[in-house]
Design an enzyme around this catalytic site. Structure first.
Site, PDB file in Angstrom:
ATOM      1  N   GLU A  25     -43.670  19.251  52.859  1.00  0.00           N
ATOM      2  CA  GLU A  25     -43.465  20.706  52.989  1.00  0.00           C
ATOM      3  C   GLU A  25     -42.037  21.043  53.430  1.00  0.00           C
ATOM      4  O   GLU A  25     -41.305  20.171  53.920  1.00  0.00           O
ATOM      5  CB  GLU A  25     -44.470  21.317  53.972  1.00  0.00           C
ATOM      6  CG  GLU A  25     -44.313  20.825  55.403  1.00  0.00           C
ATOM      7  CD  GLU A  25     -44.928  21.780  56.413  1.00  0.00           C
ATOM      8  OE1 GLU A  25     -44.470  22.939  56.506  1.00  0.00           O
ATOM      9  OE2 GLU A  25     -45.865  21.370  57.125  1.00  0.00           O
ATOM     10  N   LYS A  87     -40.779  32.394  55.536  1.00  0.00           N
ATOM     11  CA  LYS A  87     -41.886  31.444  55.628  1.00  0.00           C
ATOM     12  C   LYS A  87     -42.938  31.911  54.629  1.00  0.00           C
ATOM     13  O   LYS A  87     -43.456  33.026  54.747  1.00  0.00           O
ATOM     14  CB  LYS A  87     -42.423  31.464  57.060  1.00  0.00           C
ATOM     15  CG  LYS A  87     -43.603  30.564  57.312  1.00  0.00           C
ATOM     16  CD  LYS A  87     -44.065  30.716  58.765  1.00  0.00           C
ATOM     17  CE  LYS A  87     -45.551  30.525  58.877  1.00  0.00           C
ATOM     18  NZ  LYS A  87     -46.109  31.089  60.104  1.00  0.00           N
ATOM     19  N   ALA A 142     -53.919  30.453  57.168  1.00  0.00           N
ATOM     20  CA  ALA A 142     -54.338  30.302  55.762  1.00  0.00           C
ATOM     21  C   ALA A 142     -54.441  28.831  55.368  1.00  0.00           C
ATOM     22  O   ALA A 142     -55.072  28.502  54.359  1.00  0.00           O
ATOM     23  CB  ALA A 142     -53.346  31.028  54.854  1.00  0.00           C
ATOM     24  N   ASP A 143     -53.850  27.928  56.171  1.00  0.00           N
ATOM     25  CA  ASP A 143     -53.943  26.492  55.854  1.00  0.00           C
ATOM     26  C   ASP A 143     -55.407  26.042  55.759  1.00  0.00           C
ATOM     27  O   ASP A 143     -55.748  25.182  54.941  1.00  0.00           O
ATOM     28  CB  ASP A 143     -53.258  25.648  56.947  1.00  0.00           C
ATOM     29  CG  ASP A 143     -51.752  25.826  56.992  1.00  0.00           C
ATOM     30  OD1 ASP A 143     -51.193  26.507  56.110  1.00  0.00           O
ATOM     31  OD2 ASP A 143     -51.135  25.270  57.928  1.00  0.00           O
ATOM     32  N   LYS A 160     -51.491  21.001  66.980  1.00  0.00           N
ATOM     33  CA  LYS A 160     -51.006  21.200  68.345  1.00  0.00           C
ATOM     34  C   LYS A 160     -51.994  22.048  69.121  1.00  0.00           C
ATOM     35  O   LYS A 160     -52.635  22.938  68.549  1.00  0.00           O
ATOM     36  CB  LYS A 160     -49.671  21.946  68.315  1.00  0.00           C
ATOM     37  CG  LYS A 160     -48.562  21.107  67.751  1.00  0.00           C
ATOM     38  CD  LYS A 160     -47.216  21.729  68.065  1.00  0.00           C
ATOM     39  CE  LYS A 160     -46.125  20.825  67.541  1.00  0.00           C
ATOM     40  NZ  LYS A 160     -45.391  21.405  66.420  1.00  0.00           N
TER      41      LYS A 160
END
Ligand code: PSU
Ligand code: MN
Length: 303
Positions: A25, A87, A142-143, A160
């Protein structure tokens, strides 16, 4: 082939010949680390993938083109421009492409573009998830939705604890996303090898990861698979230090009223500042570790 997609010639040759390819990414480059460490890390990650027998494909949006595979010059450009690059999550691609703009791909958009190009394995650092307090903010990355819908294996170091890890696992369970621990029964929490939460399955070899992913495809499932690979012990951080920094960063985020897509970049940057160079060094090492596993898994998938 999608008319907005440009596949780098080295990547398309590898795919055509059935050789292993690993997607990477670009938000981690522009928003995840400072310049110049971000560029050095991105180039070093590509080298690790090559040394482990696969072709790297760093993914980004440049001038409205969806790029699967960047040149070193493009990686340098991205690293220098840093946070000035949009982003780009799933909802951003239509406008960015229509306007001919740049976008840094998150886990979500890297999965989308990897899948368009025919790449099945993707290595990164950490994924987005359900934020703490999501029961009122509804801030869910949204991941997680992309993992439910797009057939790409994402190899990360867990998430995290800026996130609510328990709710993140619940969401993935509801959406049918297998969560695998590589060599562990516990979900790693990025900077630390443990979190107190269990994964669905422990798998110990790249061959077994490839076998599970192959079956997922043969079953006709639409979604992907999440592989969580703990940070090497020698680079893992003291949980007390990292958790104190995370708690402070979240408190500041709430005080400042930061929300939406700015939340994660703010928290990541603030935690990095509060923990100094230690967290950056750990971050770099865990990405290297994930890249090597991804290359081996991509190789196993082509066998
Ligand atoms: N978490 C990390 N490092 C990262 C990100 C998240 O530990 O670099 C980035 C990834 O690109 C991820 C995105 O896909 O942030 C998630 O953003 P959001 O929470 O706004 O969905
Ligand atoms: Mn969000």
């Amino acid at each position: 082939m999608n008319r907005y997609l440009d596949v780098n010639p080295q990547v398309s040759a590898a795919l055509a010949e059935g050789r292993p390819v690993v997607a990477l990414e670009s938000t981690i480059i522009s928003h995840g680390m400072p310049y110049p460490q971000n560029v050095q890390t991105a180039l070093a990650v590509e080298d690790i993938i090559r040394k482990n027998g696969a072709v790297p494909a760093t993914i980004a949006v440049i001038g409205g083109r969806l790029k699967a595979g960047l040149t070193p010059e493009e990686i340098e450009y991205f690293g220098k421009k840093g946070q000035a690059i949009t982003k780009a999550s799933r909802r951003d691609l239509p406008v960015l492409c229509a306007r001919g703009e740049d976008g840094a791909t998150t886990v979500t958009t890297t999965m989308i573009i990897a899948h368009m190009a025919g790449i099945q394995i993707f290595a990164t650092g950490g994924i987005g998830g359900v934020h703490r307090g999501a029961e009122t903010t509804m801030d869910i990355s949204a991941d997680l939705e992309e993992l439910a819908h797009t057939p790409v294996m994402v190899i990360c170091a867990g998430a995290k604890s800026i996130l609510d890890l328990g709710l993140t696992l619940e969401y993935l369970e509801t959406h049918g996303v297998p969560v695998i621990g590589f060599g562990t029964e516990e979900l790693p929490a990025f900077y630390t090898r443990t979190s107190g939460f269990r994964v669905d399955y422990r798998i110990d070899t790249p061959q077994e990861l490839a076998a599970a992913f192959r079956v997922q495809r043969e079953l006709g499932y639409p979604g992907g698979m999440l592989v969580t690979n703990p940070i090497p012990a020698e680079y893992s951080m003291d949980p007390a230090v990292i958790n104190a920094a995370i708690d402070q960063a979240i408190a500041e985020c709430n005080e400042k009223g930061i929300h939406g897509k700015a939340t994660t970049p703010f928290l990541l940057a603030r935690v990095a500042e509060l923990t100094g160079g230690d967290s950056l060094a750990s971050n770099i090492q865990l990405v290297f570790n994930n890249a090597a596993l991804a290359a081996k898994t991509a190789a196993a998938l082509t066998e």
